[in-house]
Design a protein around this motif. Structure first.
Motif, PDB file in Angstrom:
ATOM      1  N   GLY A 234       0.804  -1.218   0.000  1.00  0.00           N
ATOM      2  CA  GLY A 234       0.000   0.000   0.000  1.00  0.00           C
ATOM      3  C   GLY A 234       0.835   1.265   0.000  1.00  0.00           C
ATOM      4  N   SER A 235       0.243   2.331  -0.444  1.00  0.00           N
ATOM      5  CA  SER A 235       0.940   3.616  -0.588  1.00  0.00           C
ATOM      6  C   SER A 235       1.487   4.108   0.750  1.00  0.00           C
ATOM      7  CB  SER A 235      -0.003   4.662  -1.174  1.00  0.00           C
ATOM      8  OG  SER A 235      -1.147   4.818  -0.355  1.00  0.00           O
ATOM      9  N   ASN A 236       2.573   4.863   0.669  1.00  0.00           N
ATOM     10  CA  ASN A 236       3.226   5.478   1.834  1.00  0.00           C
ATOM     11  C   ASN A 236       3.753   4.452   2.847  1.00  0.00           C
ATOM     12  OD1 ASN A 236       2.468   8.239   0.999  1.00  0.00           O
ATOM     13  ND2 ASN A 236       0.396   7.523   1.458  1.00  0.00           N
ATOM     14  N   SER A 237       4.069   3.250   2.370  1.00  0.00           N
ATOM     15  CA  SER A 237       4.580   2.209   3.253  1.00  0.00           C
ATOM     16  C   SER A 237       6.102   2.141   3.182  1.00  0.00           C
ATOM     17  CB  SER A 237       3.993   0.844   2.881  1.00  0.00           C
ATOM     18  OG  SER A 237       2.613   0.789   3.165  1.00  0.00           O
ATOM     19  N   ILE A 238       6.701   1.549   4.227  1.00  0.00           N
ATOM     20  CA  ILE A 238       8.141   1.298   4.272  1.00  0.00           C
ATOM     21  C   ILE A 238       8.346  -0.187   4.547  1.00  0.00           C
ATOM     22  CG2 ILE A 238      10.295   1.717   5.497  1.00  0.00           C
ATOM     23  CD1 ILE A 238       9.301   4.517   6.129  1.00  0.00           C
ATOM     24  N   VAL A 239       9.130  -0.818   3.672  1.00  0.00           N
ATOM     25  CA  VAL A 239       9.485  -2.224   3.844  1.00  0.00           C
ATOM     26  C   VAL A 239      10.969  -2.271   4.197  1.00  0.00           C
ATOM     27  CG1 VAL A 239       9.621  -4.501   2.775  1.00  0.00           C
ATOM     28  CG2 VAL A 239       7.737  -2.938   2.185  1.00  0.00           C
ATOM     29  N   GLY A 240      11.284  -2.808   5.373  1.00  0.00           N
ATOM     30  CA  GLY A 240      12.658  -2.820   5.860  1.00  0.00           C
ATOM     31  C   GLY A 240      13.538  -3.830   5.152  1.00  0.00           C
ATOM     32  N   GLY A 241      14.822  -3.758   5.426  1.00  0.00           N
ATOM     33  CA  GLY A 241      15.796  -4.644   4.805  1.00  0.00           C
ATOM     34  C   GLY A 241      15.570  -6.100   5.185  1.00  0.00           C
ATOM     35  N   ASN A 242      15.778  -6.989   4.202  1.00  0.00           N
ATOM     36  CA  ASN A 242      15.714  -8.448   4.376  1.00  0.00           C
ATOM     37  C   ASN A 242      14.329  -8.975   4.733  1.00  0.00           C
ATOM     38  OD1 ASN A 242      18.537  -8.792   3.889  1.00  0.00           O
ATOM     39  ND2 ASN A 242      18.928  -8.086   5.975  1.00  0.00           N
ATOM     40  N   VAL A 243      13.309  -8.165   4.586  1.00  0.00           N
ATOM     41  CA  VAL A 243      11.931  -8.635   4.820  1.00  0.00           C
ATOM     42  C   VAL A 243      11.520  -9.585   3.705  1.00  0.00           C
ATOM     43  CG1 VAL A 243       9.518  -7.873   4.781  1.00  0.00           C
ATOM     44  CG2 VAL A 243      11.175  -6.683   6.201  1.00  0.00           C
ATOM     45  N   TRP A 244      10.763 -10.622   4.061  1.00  0.00           N
ATOM     46  CA  TRP A 244      10.192 -11.567   3.091  1.00  0.00           C
ATOM     47  C   TRP A 244       8.675 -11.431   3.153  1.00  0.00           C
ATOM     48  CZ3 TRP A 244      12.343 -15.445  -0.152  1.00  0.00           C
ATOM     49  CH2 TRP A 244      11.428 -16.358  -0.685  1.00  0.00           C
ATOM     50  N   LEU A 245       8.045 -11.030   2.040  1.00  0.00           N
ATOM     51  CA  LEU A 245       6.606 -10.776   2.030  1.00  0.00           C
ATOM     52  C   LEU A 245       5.927 -11.547   0.906  1.00  0.00           C
ATOM     53  CD1 LEU A 245       6.113  -6.922   2.569  1.00  0.00           C
ATOM     54  CD2 LEU A 245       5.313  -8.748   4.055  1.00  0.00           C
ATOM     55  N   THR A 246       4.838 -12.232   1.252  1.00  0.00           N
ATOM     56  CA  THR A 246       3.983 -12.859   0.245  1.00  0.00           C
ATOM     57  C   THR A 246       2.522 -12.464   0.455  1.00  0.00           C
ATOM     58  OG1 THR A 246       3.766 -14.855   1.603  1.00  0.00           O
ATOM     59  CG2 THR A 246       5.530 -14.830  -0.058  1.00  0.00           C
ATOM     60  N   LYS A 247       2.297 -11.511   1.356  1.00  0.00           N
ATOM     61  CA  LYS A 247       0.954 -11.013   1.628  1.00  0.00           C
ATOM     62  C   LYS A 247       0.949  -9.496   1.517  1.00  0.00           C
ATOM     63  CE  LYS A 247      -0.433 -14.806   4.671  1.00  0.00           C
ATOM     64  NZ  LYS A 247      -0.948 -15.191   6.015  1.00  0.00           N
ATOM     65  N   SER A 248      -0.216  -8.947   1.264  1.00  0.00           N
ATOM     66  CA  SER A 248      -0.349  -7.507   1.044  1.00  0.00           C
ATOM     67  C   SER A 248      -0.176  -6.716   2.334  1.00  0.00           C
ATOM     68  CB  SER A 248      -1.713  -7.187   0.426  1.00  0.00           C
ATOM     69  OG  SER A 248      -1.836  -7.775  -0.851  1.00  0.00           O
ATOM     70  N   LEU A 249       0.222  -5.453   2.157  1.00  0.00           N
ATOM     71  CA  LEU A 249       0.300  -4.502   3.263  1.00  0.00           C
ATOM     72  C   LEU A 249      -0.676  -3.360   2.990  1.00  0.00           C
ATOM     73  CD1 LEU A 249       4.172  -4.071   3.753  1.00  0.00           C
ATOM     74  CD2 LEU A 249       2.619  -5.474   5.121  1.00  0.00           C
ATOM     75  N   PRO A 250      -1.421  -2.913   3.990  1.00  0.00           N
ATOM     76  CA  PRO A 250      -2.297  -1.755   3.796  1.00  0.00           C
ATOM     77  C   PRO A 250      -1.464  -0.482   3.681  1.00  0.00           C
ATOM     78  CG  PRO A 250      -2.336  -2.453   6.078  1.00  0.00           C
ATOM     79  CD  PRO A 250      -1.526  -3.477   5.347  1.00  0.00           C
ATOM     80  N   PRO A 251      -2.046   0.586   3.180  1.00  0.00           N
ATOM     81  CA  PRO A 251      -1.320   1.857   3.109  1.00  0.00           C
ATOM     82  C   PRO A 251      -0.787   2.289   4.477  1.00  0.00           C
ATOM     83  CG  PRO A 251      -3.330   1.980   1.818  1.00  0.00           C
ATOM     84  CD  PRO A 251      -3.384   0.680   2.562  1.00  0.00           C
ATOM     85  N   ASN A 252       0.332   3.036   4.440  1.00  0.00           N
ATOM     86  CA  ASN A 252       0.964   3.590   5.644  1.00  0.00           C
ATOM     87  C   ASN A 252       1.521   2.519   6.588  1.00  0.00           C
ATOM     88  OD1 ASN A 252       0.142   6.394   4.976  1.00  0.00           O
ATOM     89  ND2 ASN A 252      -1.908   5.560   5.322  1.00  0.00           N
ATOM     90  N   SER A 253       1.898   1.371   6.043  1.00  0.00           N
ATOM     91  CA  SER A 253       2.446   0.288   6.862  1.00  0.00           C
ATOM     92  C   SER A 253       3.944   0.458   7.065  1.00  0.00           C
ATOM     93  CB  SER A 253       2.180  -1.071   6.210  1.00  0.00           C
ATOM     94  OG  SER A 253       0.804  -1.352   6.147  1.00  0.00           O
ATOM     95  N   ARG A 254       4.434  -0.144   8.142  1.00  0.00           N
ATOM     96  CA  ARG A 254       5.873  -0.236   8.411  1.00  0.00           C
ATOM     97  C   ARG A 254       6.153  -1.688   8.772  1.00  0.00           C
ATOM     98  NH1 ARG A 254       4.814   3.950   6.692  1.00  0.00           N
ATOM     99  NH2 ARG A 254       5.438   6.047   7.349  1.00  0.00           N
ATOM    100  N   VAL A 255       7.025  -2.341   8.032  1.00  0.00           N
ATOM    101  CA  VAL A 255       7.340  -3.727   8.329  1.00  0.00           C
ATOM    102  C   VAL A 255       8.855  -3.907   8.306  1.00  0.00           C
ATOM    103  CG1 VAL A 255       7.012  -4.387   5.899  1.00  0.00           C
ATOM    104  CG2 VAL A 255       6.988  -6.147   7.655  1.00  0.00           C
ATOM    105  N   TYR A 256       9.377  -4.564   9.339  1.00  0.00           N
ATOM    106  CA  TYR A 256      10.820  -4.730   9.476  1.00  0.00           C
ATOM    107  C   TYR A 256      11.153  -6.169   9.838  1.00  0.00           C
ATOM    108  CZ  TYR A 256      10.902   0.359   9.641  1.00  0.00           C
ATOM    109  OH  TYR A 256      10.744   1.687   9.337  1.00  0.00           O
ATOM    110  N   HIS A 257      12.325  -6.590   9.420  1.00  0.00           N
ATOM    111  CA  HIS A 257      12.872  -7.887   9.803  1.00  0.00           C
ATOM    112  C   HIS A 257      13.621  -7.721  11.124  1.00  0.00           C
ATOM    113  CE1 HIS A 257      14.768 -11.774   9.484  1.00  0.00           C
ATOM    114  NE2 HIS A 257      15.977 -11.232   9.487  1.00  0.00           N
ATOM    115  N   THR A 258      13.379  -8.615  12.084  1.00  0.00           N
ATOM    116  CA  THR A 258      14.037  -8.505  13.386  1.00  0.00           C
ATOM    117  C   THR A 258      14.867  -9.766  13.634  1.00  0.00           C
ATOM    118  OG1 THR A 258      12.057  -9.405  14.458  1.00  0.00           O
ATOM    119  CG2 THR A 258      12.281  -7.007  14.377  1.00  0.00           C
ATOM    120  N   PRO A 259      16.109  -9.774  13.208  1.00  0.00           N
ATOM    121  CA  PRO A 259      16.958 -10.947  13.401  1.00  0.00           C
ATOM    122  C   PRO A 259      17.393 -11.087  14.857  1.00  0.00           C
ATOM    123  CG  PRO A 259      18.247  -9.159  12.491  1.00  0.00           C
ATOM    124  CD  PRO A 259      16.816  -8.675  12.535  1.00  0.00           C
TER     125      PRO A 259
END
Length: 276
Positions: A234-259
């Motif tokens: 979704g628009s205005n979202s940030i996808v962090g480094g090394n994230v693996w995604l196979t599902k949608s994100l709504p607008p204004n999302s923030r998703v990060y990988h936490t090793p």
């Protein structure tokens, strides 16, 4: 080796006698880009008429290349070549937005001249945009040759069928993959190692939407992998480094990988017989 084998190879060579090499095709494309951005070559024409003549020459060359590479007997290649060159003012405007996005977004960029002359991201984007314009006119083969050339030079792999909006910014870029049915909005920024790919490479999925959609104003950091034709970022979202995604994100999302990381505060070992 048998005479039949020699005959097969000779027949194939006869069919390809008038097909231009990949090098000739990419040289044509680079000449087009260099006309739009003389910053890359510092070649200057004395008059506007000389510039017009050069564009006319390149249009005639494109027609010849199309005639040699197209298997379509009924296609009007002269019309398609003319249509491509008529679209150049728009393509130029879009490329200028890409330059602006890179210049505004990278603290290391000192000038737009530097972006045009040195940035592999802009080099790959410019060849993609040219190839995409040809692709939308149902020109076979040439678009893939151009984007694969950019891939070989920069490590950035963009399929010419992908749809990418204005102000596209690739930072560093090495290892980026953008699949055939990918759709990317405006003001999107990708870092190195990003994959926008398919969940499956089964041949039965050809001609289907199998790559993600990335909406406007999205930032995707290095090493992120986003897969699947139904996956929408979704628009205005940030996808962090090394994230693996196979599902949608709504607008204004923030998703990060936490090793999980272990830090050894004190490490004792011997190097070349000395205590460290």
């Amino acid at each position: 080796m048998s005479e039949e084998f020699y005959g097969q190879i000779f027949t194939k060579q006869q069919k390809l006698e008038y097909v231009p090499s990949n090098k000739e095709i990419t040289r044509w494309a680079l000449r087009v880009i260099h006309l739009l951005y003389p910053e890359q070559t510092a070649k200057v024409f004395s008059t506007v008429d000389e510039l017009k003549s050069e564009f006319a020459l390149l249009e005639a060359e494109l027609y010849k290349i199309m005639e040699a590479t197209s298997a379509c007997a009924d296609c009007d290649n002269k019309k398609r070549a003319a249509g491509f060159f008529e679209s150049l003012p728009h393509l130029y405007q879009v490329l200028n937005t890409d330059i602006q996005a890179i210049f505004n977004g990278d603290p290391a960029a000192r000038s737009e001249f530097e972006v045009i002359r040195t940035y592999p991201g802009f080099f790959a984007i410019s060849l993609y945009r040219l190839a995409h314009s040809l692709y939308t006119r149902d020109v076979p083969l040439i678009p893939r040759i151009l984007t694969e050339y950019a891939h070989s030079k920069t490590g950035i792999d963009i399929h010419p069928a992908a749809v990418i909006g204005d102000y596209f910014y690739i930072d560093h870029g090495t290892g980026i993959v953008i699949g055939e049915s990918c759709t990317i909005g405006a003001h999107v920024k990708l870092y190195q190692g990003v994959t926008l790919g398919a969940l499956s490479v089964d041949k039965s999925m050809a001609f289907t939407k199998r790559h993600p959609t990335v909406q406007d104003n999205v930032v995707i950091y290095s090493g992120a992998t986003i897969l699947g034709g139904e996956t929408v970022i979704g628009s205005n979202s940030i996808v962090g480094g090394n994230v693996w995604l196979t599902k949608s994100l709504p607008p204004n999302s923030r998703v990060y990988h936490t090793p999980s990381i272990r830090i050894l505060k004190k490490l004792t070992r011997r190097i070349f017989g000395e205590q460290k």
